[in-house]
Design an enzyme around this catalytic site. Structure first.
Site, short mmCIF file in Angstrom:
data_model
loop_
_atom_site.label_atom_id
_atom_site.label_comp_id
_atom_site.label_asym_id
_atom_site.label_seq_id
_atom_site.Cartn_x
_atom_site.Cartn_y
_atom_site.Cartn_z
N GLU A 150 9.81 2.18 10.53
CA GLU A 150 10.88 3.31 10.52
C GLU A 150 9.91 4.60 10.38
O GLU A 150 9.15 5.03 9.75
CB GLU A 150 11.53 3.27 8.89
CG GLU A 150 12.55 2.07 9.04
CD GLU A 150 13.66 1.94 10.10
OE1 GLU A 150 13.85 3.32 10.81
OE2 GLU A 150 14.34 1.08 10.29
N CYS A 157 13.70 11.41 5.96
CA CYS A 157 13.74 11.41 7.42
C CYS A 157 15.12 11.45 7.97
O CYS A 157 15.22 11.63 9.19
CB CYS A 157 13.24 9.98 7.46
SG CYS A 157 13.89 8.57 6.43
N LYS A 159 0.96 -1.28 -0.06
CA LYS A 159 0.01 -0.02 -0.20
C LYS A 159 0.92 1.19 -0.07
O LYS A 159 1.42 1.74 1.08
CB LYS A 159 -0.65 -0.14 1.38
CG LYS A 159 -1.87 1.03 1.03
CD LYS A 159 -1.59 2.16 2.54
CE LYS A 159 -1.93 3.52 2.25
NZ LYS A 159 -1.88 4.45 1.22
N GLU A 189 9.50 17.05 14.68
CA GLU A 189 9.72 16.87 13.40
C GLU A 189 8.86 17.88 12.58
O GLU A 189 7.82 17.78 12.40
CB GLU A 189 9.50 15.45 12.91
CG GLU A 189 10.23 15.26 11.53
CD GLU A 189 10.03 13.91 11.09
OE1 GLU A 189 8.78 13.31 11.18
OE2 GLU A 189 11.00 13.22 10.71
N VAL A 231 1.37 7.50 13.34
CA VAL A 231 0.66 6.22 12.57
C VAL A 231 1.33 4.81 13.10
O VAL A 231 0.90 3.93 13.28
CB VAL A 231 0.47 6.59 11.03
CG1 VAL A 231 0.03 5.24 10.27
CG2 VAL A 231 -0.37 7.60 10.72
N GLY A 232 2.81 4.98 13.11
CA GLY A 232 3.47 4.11 13.47
C GLY A 232 3.26 3.26 14.83
O GLY A 232 3.13 2.06 14.91
N GLN A 237 1.59 20.02 3.81
CA GLN A 237 3.11 20.20 4.49
C GLN A 237 3.40 21.27 4.20
O GLN A 237 4.28 21.86 5.27
CB GLN A 237 3.85 18.99 3.46
CG GLN A 237 5.15 18.96 3.84
CD GLN A 237 5.31 18.10 5.44
OE1 GLN A 237 4.67 17.16 5.74
NE2 GLN A 237 6.11 18.70 6.21
N GLY A 250 6.69 5.77 7.97
CA GLY A 250 5.83 6.94 7.91
C GLY A 250 5.88 7.75 9.20
O GLY A 250 7.21 7.71 9.80
N SER A 251 4.93 8.37 9.78
CA SER A 251 4.99 9.22 10.88
C SER A 251 4.80 8.48 12.19
O SER A 251 4.53 7.16 12.33
CB SER A 251 4.00 10.34 10.69
OG SER A 251 2.59 9.68 10.61
P1 NDP Z 1 2.24 8.76 7.34
O1 NDP Z 1 2.32 7.98 8.67
O2 NDP Z 1 1.17 9.73 7.34
O3 NDP Z 1 1.84 7.71 6.16
C1 NDP Z 1 2.61 6.82 5.83
C2 NDP Z 1 2.13 5.54 5.24
O4 NDP Z 1 1.11 5.06 6.31
C3 NDP Z 1 1.11 6.09 3.82
O5 NDP Z 1 1.07 5.06 3.03
C4 NDP Z 1 -0.34 6.19 4.61
O6 NDP Z 1 -1.39 6.19 4.06
C5 NDP Z 1 -0.30 5.34 5.70
N1 NDP Z 1 -1.17 5.30 6.73
C6 NDP Z 1 -1.74 6.53 7.19
N2 NDP Z 1 -2.69 6.24 8.27
C7 NDP Z 1 -2.79 4.92 8.54
C8 NDP Z 1 -3.47 4.22 9.35
N3 NDP Z 1 -4.16 4.46 10.16
N4 NDP Z 1 -3.09 2.79 9.11
C9 NDP Z 1 -2.13 2.48 8.51
N5 NDP Z 1 -1.53 3.11 7.55
C10 NDP Z 1 -1.84 4.40 7.51
O7 NDP Z 1 3.46 9.46 6.90
P2 NDP Z 1 3.92 10.39 5.66
O8 NDP Z 1 3.45 9.80 4.42
O9 NDP Z 1 3.41 11.81 5.89
O10 NDP Z 1 5.28 10.43 5.54
C11 NDP Z 1 6.23 11.54 6.21
C12 NDP Z 1 6.74 10.66 7.45
O11 NDP Z 1 7.48 9.62 7.23
C13 NDP Z 1 7.76 11.57 8.28
O12 NDP Z 1 7.44 11.78 9.70
C14 NDP Z 1 9.13 10.87 8.01
O13 NDP Z 1 9.93 10.98 9.30
C15 NDP Z 1 8.74 9.49 8.12
N6 NDP Z 1 9.77 8.76 7.34
C16 NDP Z 1 10.53 8.09 7.88
C17 NDP Z 1 11.66 7.22 7.39
C18 NDP Z 1 12.44 6.32 8.02
O14 NDP Z 1 12.95 5.38 7.39
N7 NDP Z 1 12.75 6.54 9.23
C19 NDP Z 1 11.90 7.40 5.89
C20 NDP Z 1 10.75 8.25 5.24
C21 NDP Z 1 9.86 8.85 5.96
P3 NDP Z 1 -1.77 7.63 2.90
O15 NDP Z 1 -0.58 8.06 2.04
O16 NDP Z 1 -2.69 7.06 2.10
O17 NDP Z 1 -2.26 8.56 4.13
#
Ligand code: NDP
Length: 482
Positions: A247, A281, A172, A384, A229-230, A328, A225-226
């Site tokens: 991550e 990130c 996804k 962040e 959510v994580g 953003q 991701g964030s």
């Molecule tokens: P989000 O957490 O918003 O989204 C990440 C993914 O999770 C997307 O595919 C999103 O879908 C999905 N998602 C959102 N809500 C849910 C849920 N309730 N259940 C399951 N999946 C969900 O992060 P961003 O896309 O905004 O990315 C930015 C963040 O990612 C930053 O905080 C950054 O630090 C982090 N990041 C970390 C990295 C690392 O390796 N440490 C590398 C790159 C980024 P949808 O897009 O449809 O909302």
């Protein structure tokens, strides 16, 4: 307008609706329409992956290696075209986009080799006459959830090891930038891997992501991701007994000591903080600078920032593309205001600008921001931002710099600029980050070594390199009476 469907059980399948993929450099440019799936699509994809698993997991390492190698070859051959698509949908410059695509190709090639290198152990038993074998086996169907900032490299560094070690996948991707993930899915589909081994379901995280996390047929979730959510995903996976790897965010420090090479320190700080629009990130957002070099460093960094050209990601001469989205951009601009209200001083940039080419295209362009006179406790130094915004903290000496660098709930990447072997060695040992850089930007990592952080930045086994097998395999211990 080309419509891009989900890939479920080897078939391109329409979703319930479509969503437009919009170019952040030019809001009038719609790249294409992308399917929006639902929970029923996740059910079908997981069932297809489960059905494909017995044959794929026993298909043999040569077949899997050949498939991954073929995928990597096509990605590399098309890196310019795919890099352009990436720049168009995400907003990093064309050169950065091509680099990211090349990285994705190299990752598939690397894991084509890793298929052949998976090893186990044999040991004697403590009981005479018995042999012990330790082997690694695939875990089953894995759900991969990826963010918008690396739309092809992050899917690649999750899909390639998952497939290499015999797992089946439901991906996804981020809803904001589905184009690169769709192109990758198309390459994987045409590589000849069996139907159901790899599935793509696009749509919102709250629908598709949550359905994957809750699905009983999914054995493991790898998420980038964030933090918010994580953490929710980790809690749900613990509840459902799923393996999980996260991550997440960072608040990466870049320390600059009095003995640093000034030109080098300024260049690597500019690279870390502002390139790729600060949307990495591993980007640095806290510059921690010792007393004596502080005035010269700030002056030189301001001069360096004045030369940065912000504009259309695909235009010649652009150094920094747009912010990825309106949301953003608003977040980035609001943090500049928050920092000023807390007492930091805006020393460069920080506002919305027009494209440097004068094209008149409307995009989410922001001039990189430098905030000086900030202190470690300010929100700008604790939360962040995820944009081209850096704050500077002035410290007395190395000891204080190390304390401030580690004074964060995150621990992804940390850098130090110094000519002192003593301080470089001490920093490598005492930094509380998963990745440490000496005289290099905090962002910019290799694909054949582990990637990941500590504290609030990561959870679970490391990604990438041979360490990826820890997450994508499960260990079996077998006893045989001789
Ligand atoms: P989000 O957490 O918003 O989204 C990440 C993914 O999770 C997307 O595919 C999103 O879908 C999905 N998602 C959102 N809500 C849910 C849920 N309730 N259940 C399951 N999946 C969900 O992060 P961003 O896309 O905004 O990315 C930015 C963040 O990612 C930053 O905080 C950054 O630090 C982090 N990041 C970390 C990295 C690392 O390796 N440490 C590398 C790159 C980024 P949808 O897009 O449809 O909302």
């Amino acid at each position: 307008m080309q419509q891009h469907n989900n890939l479920i059980n080897g078939q391109w399948t329409a979703g319930q609706t479509v969503a437009p993929n919009i170019n952040p450099s030019d809001l009038s440019d719609v790249i294409g329409e992308y399917a929006q799936g639902n929970a029923a699509d996740v059910d079908t994809a997981v069932a297809a992956a489960a059905a494909a698993f017995p044959a794929w997991s026993t298909s043999g390492i040569q077949a899997r290696s050949d498939a991954l190698d073929k995928i990597g070859t096509e990605i590399l051959a098309r890196k310019e075209e795919l890099g352009d698509l990436l720049a168009r949908e995400e907003g990093k410059t064309r050169a950065e986009g091509i680099g990211e695509v090349a990285r994705a190709g190299q990752i598939f090639k690397f894991f084509a080799g890793e298929c052949l290198r998976l090893s186990g152990e044999t040991l004697p038993s403590v009981r005479p006459g018995i042999g012990v074998e330790i082997t690694r086996e695939p875990i089953g169907v894995v759900g991969l959830i990826t963010p918008w900032n690396f739309p092809i490299a992050i899917p690649a560094w999750k899909i390639a090891p998952a497939l290499a070690f015999g797992n089946c996948v439901v991906l996804k991707p981020a809803d904001l930038v589905p184009g690169s993930a769709w192109a990758l899915a198309d390459i994987i589909h045409r590589s000849g891997i069996p139907a159901g081994v790899f599935n793509l379901v696009m749509g919102p995280g709250r629908v598709i992501g949550e359905a994957l996390v809750q699905h009983p047929g999914i054995a493991a979730i790898s998420f980038t991701g964030s933090v918010g959510v994580g953490r929710g995903i980790a809690a749900a996976c613990a509840q459902n007994g799923k393996k999980v790897q996260l991550e997440m965010g960072g608040k990466n420090p870049q320390v600059v000591l009095d003995d640093a090479d000034l030109t080098q320190a300024v260049e690597l700080s500019a690279q870390s903080c502002f390139y790729s629009t600060g949307q990495r990130c591993t980007a640095s957002s806290r510059l921690i600078v010792t007393d004596k070099i502080y005035p010269a460093f700030i002056e030189a960094l301001q001069a360096r920032m004045a030369k940065i050209k912000v504009g259309d990601a695909r235009a010649a001469g652009t150094d920094i593309g747009p912010v990825v989205s309106q949301t953003q951009l608003e977040q980035d601009l609001s943090y500049v205001e928050i920092a000023k209200a807390e007492g930091a001083v805006l020393a460069a940039g920080g506002g919305r600008v027009a494209c440097h080419t004068g094209s008149g295209k409307e995009g989410f362009y922001m001039q990189p921001a430098l905030l000086v006179d900030s202190t470690a406790g300010m929100r700008i130094n604790r939360e962040e931002v995820f944009g081209p915004v850096a704050s500077v903290i002035r410290v007395r000496d190395y000891e204080e710099a190390l304390l401030v660098a580690n004074d964060t709930e995150f621990g992804l990447s940390a850098g130090i600029a110094t000519t002192s072997l003593k301080y470089a060695t001490h920093f490598k040992r005492h930094s509380q980050a998963g990745m440490v850089m000496v005289n290099l930007p905090t962002a910019g990592v290799d694909y054949h070594v582990p990637f990941g952080g500590r504290k609030g930045s990561s959870y679970g086994p490391r990604e990438q390199g041979r360490y990826a097998q820890e997450f994508y395999t499960t260990v079996k211990t077998a006893y045989t009476l001789a």
